[in-house]
Design a protein around this motif. Sequence first.
Motif, PDB file in Angstrom:
ATOM      1  N   ARG A  49      -6.740  12.907   5.535  1.00 35.34           N
ATOM      2  CA  ARG A  49      -6.724  11.447   5.464  1.00 35.34           C
ATOM      3  C   ARG A  49      -8.101  10.869   5.794  1.00 35.34           C
ATOM      4  O   ARG A  49      -8.568   9.945   5.133  1.00 35.34           O
ATOM      5  CB  ARG A  49      -5.675  10.896   6.432  1.00 35.34           C
ATOM      6  CG  ARG A  49      -5.613   9.385   6.379  1.00 35.34           C
ATOM      7  CD  ARG A  49      -4.344   8.871   6.896  1.00 35.34           C
ATOM      8  NE  ARG A  49      -4.366   8.697   8.331  1.00 35.34           N
ATOM      9  CZ  ARG A  49      -3.452   8.008   8.991  1.00 35.34           C
ATOM     10  NH1 ARG A  49      -2.443   7.484   8.331  1.00 35.34           N
ATOM     11  NH2 ARG A  49      -3.509   7.864  10.287  1.00 35.34           N
ATOM     12  N   LEU A 129      -0.068  11.979   1.221  1.00 33.84           N
ATOM     13  CA  LEU A 129      -1.081  13.044   1.265  1.00 33.84           C
ATOM     14  C   LEU A 129      -0.627  14.344   0.601  1.00 33.84           C
ATOM     15  O   LEU A 129      -1.427  15.245   0.389  1.00 33.84           O
ATOM     16  CB  LEU A 129      -1.488  13.312   2.714  1.00 33.84           C
ATOM     17  CG  LEU A 129      -2.301  12.194   3.379  1.00 33.84           C
ATOM     18  CD1 LEU A 129      -2.338  12.392   4.879  1.00 33.84           C
ATOM     19  CD2 LEU A 129      -3.706  12.122   2.818  1.00 33.84           C
ATOM     20  N   ALA A 155       8.419   5.746   0.014  1.00 32.64           N
ATOM     21  CA  ALA A 155       9.469   4.885   0.566  1.00 32.64           C
ATOM     22  C   ALA A 155       8.972   3.469   0.836  1.00 32.64           C
ATOM     23  O   ALA A 155       9.581   2.490   0.411  1.00 32.64           O
ATOM     24  CB  ALA A 155      10.013   5.520   1.830  1.00 32.64           C
ATOM     25  N   THR A 156       7.880   3.355   1.560  1.00 32.63           N
ATOM     26  CA  THR A 156       7.365   2.023   1.871  1.00 32.63           C
ATOM     27  C   THR A 156       5.854   1.990   1.683  1.00 32.63           C
ATOM     28  O   THR A 156       5.189   3.013   1.775  1.00 32.63           O
ATOM     29  CB  THR A 156       7.643   1.624   3.337  1.00 32.63           C
ATOM     30  OG1 THR A 156       7.174   2.669   4.184  1.00 32.63           O
ATOM     31  CG2 THR A 156       9.096   1.346   3.594  1.00 32.63           C
ATOM     32  N   THR A 157       5.352   0.809   1.443  1.00 35.76           N
ATOM     33  CA  THR A 157       3.908   0.649   1.300  1.00 35.76           C
ATOM     34  C   THR A 157       3.354   0.114   2.616  1.00 35.76           C
ATOM     35  O   THR A 157       3.836  -0.882   3.139  1.00 35.76           O
ATOM     36  CB  THR A 157       3.609  -0.337   0.153  1.00 35.76           C
ATOM     37  OG1 THR A 157       4.236   0.166  -1.019  1.00 35.76           O
ATOM     38  CG2 THR A 157       2.122  -0.468  -0.088  1.00 35.76           C
ATOM     39  N   ALA A 158       2.341   0.783   3.133  1.00 33.23           N
ATOM     40  CA  ALA A 158       1.759   0.365   4.410  1.00 33.23           C
ATOM     41  C   ALA A 158       0.950  -0.922   4.236  1.00 33.23           C
ATOM     42  O   ALA A 158       0.482  -1.220   3.141  1.00 33.23           O
ATOM     43  CB  ALA A 158       0.862   1.483   4.934  1.00 33.23           C
ATOM     44  N   SER A 159       0.818  -1.668   5.324  1.00 33.22           N
ATOM     45  CA  SER A 159       0.098  -2.948   5.251  1.00 33.22           C
ATOM     46  C   SER A 159      -1.351  -2.727   4.829  1.00 33.22           C
ATOM     47  O   SER A 159      -1.929  -3.539   4.112  1.00 33.22           O
ATOM     48  CB  SER A 159       0.155  -3.673   6.594  1.00 33.22           C
ATOM     49  OG  SER A 159      -0.522  -2.942   7.581  1.00 33.22           O
ATOM     50  N   PHE A 160      -1.913  -1.597   5.249  1.00 32.22           N
ATOM     51  CA  PHE A 160      -3.298  -1.287   4.912  1.00 32.22           C
ATOM     52  C   PHE A 160      -3.465  -1.167   3.388  1.00 32.22           C
ATOM     53  O   PHE A 160      -4.419  -1.685   2.806  1.00 32.22           O
ATOM     54  CB  PHE A 160      -3.717   0.011   5.607  1.00 32.22           C
ATOM     55  CG  PHE A 160      -5.084   0.492   5.220  1.00 32.22           C
ATOM     56  CD1 PHE A 160      -6.206  -0.219   5.589  1.00 32.22           C
ATOM     57  CD2 PHE A 160      -5.245   1.654   4.491  1.00 32.22           C
ATOM     58  CE1 PHE A 160      -7.473   0.221   5.219  1.00 32.22           C
ATOM     59  CE2 PHE A 160      -6.490   2.100   4.130  1.00 32.22           C
ATOM     60  CZ  PHE A 160      -7.611   1.379   4.495  1.00 32.22           C
ATOM     61  N   LYS A 162      -1.658  -2.573   1.149  1.00 39.18           N
ATOM     62  CA  LYS A 162      -1.555  -3.916   0.563  1.00 39.18           C
ATOM     63  C   LYS A 162      -2.870  -4.686   0.709  1.00 39.18           C
ATOM     64  O   LYS A 162      -3.276  -5.400  -0.193  1.00 39.18           O
ATOM     65  CB  LYS A 162      -0.417  -4.686   1.245  1.00 39.18           C
ATOM     66  CG  LYS A 162       0.945  -4.152   0.842  1.00 39.18           C
ATOM     67  CD  LYS A 162       2.061  -4.983   1.400  1.00 39.18           C
ATOM     68  CE  LYS A 162       3.390  -4.496   0.856  1.00 39.18           C
ATOM     69  NZ  LYS A 162       4.531  -5.126   1.485  1.00 39.18           N
TER      70      LYS A 162
END
Lengths: 208, 127
Positions: A49, A129, A155-160, A162
């Motif tokens: 990462r 990853l 599953a979900t998109t992280a705020s970063f 976005k």
Amino acid sequence: MLFDYNYFNFVLAELVGRIASDQLIIEDTLKPRPACKLSSKLIKSLSKRNKFNVDLLSQLVFIGREIDDFDIKTANLLEAIILAKSALQAVDIKLNTSRVKPLVDVIGEARVLSAIIRMTLDIIILDDLSISELEMSLRRRGDFVTLRIAAPKIATTASFTKDILEFIDKLIKNYGGSIKFVNSASQRLVFIRMRLSNQIPLLYNKKI
Amino acid sequence: MSQSVLIVEDDRLLAEVYQKSLRAEGIKSVVAYDFADAIARFKPSQHWLVVLDIMLADKNGFELLKSLRRQPGGNSFAVLVVSGMATNELSINKEVMVALNIIGVYTKSQFSIAQFVQLVKSRSRQM
């Protein structure tokens, strides 16, 4: 080119914080008596990462440094894609160009477009990853050409993610384009839509 | 004493790091990745500490805290804010921290996992 320096600084600060945070964790695990015992798999993921975050950082810094010199020009989208994907050797990227031959000249600056595509690829990988393969395809419709990137669903998109997406969107809008993330039933799809170069007069008159 | 820590963190990898580090110290935890997930997983009788990220994908962490506090029995847990934002950006004064039972506000880039584990461990002994 209109450039949102405030937003750029916000994204940059967020990214640098993430790199530093991951680095702190990695360093913690390397101490002779580590305070946290993490599996080697988790440490490898953190290192991977960090690598992609640093790549993202280098693209951001490049854009921030050069942005004032960029004019609205035309660029070969295909060349920009090839340049962007060649930098990502950790992931196998298949590119299908059968629907756009022979020429894909779009409004934009080749180096910026390449950085935008590379940043998009970076955030797709950063969200998952485990990705080892990505599919890209180009499609021309009307006065636009769309680069479609297909990745496994998350599953979900992280705020970063976005925040980075919003930054990319602000950049592309200067060229009259857009970026969209869509979660389909089985895939995560990214659409980068660019105006063909014959739209330049329209773009100048509208002052987008 | 309630049994576990609720970790609210949209960064999945970091959430895993938190959870595994606490597990190594015998501290149970539950992870929620966003606002809706946290509301669904929160059990006032079970969580004695909420590790709270501020920038979540769907809503702000403080909005989440407000919602958790409104739940029956939702005023008993302590809160540890660990955010990507700098502490001066968060600007939480001491009165607010005491009122909301916030035991600490930390920036991720300056808060090591060792510090995190130590803080949660010391707090768990006081419970």
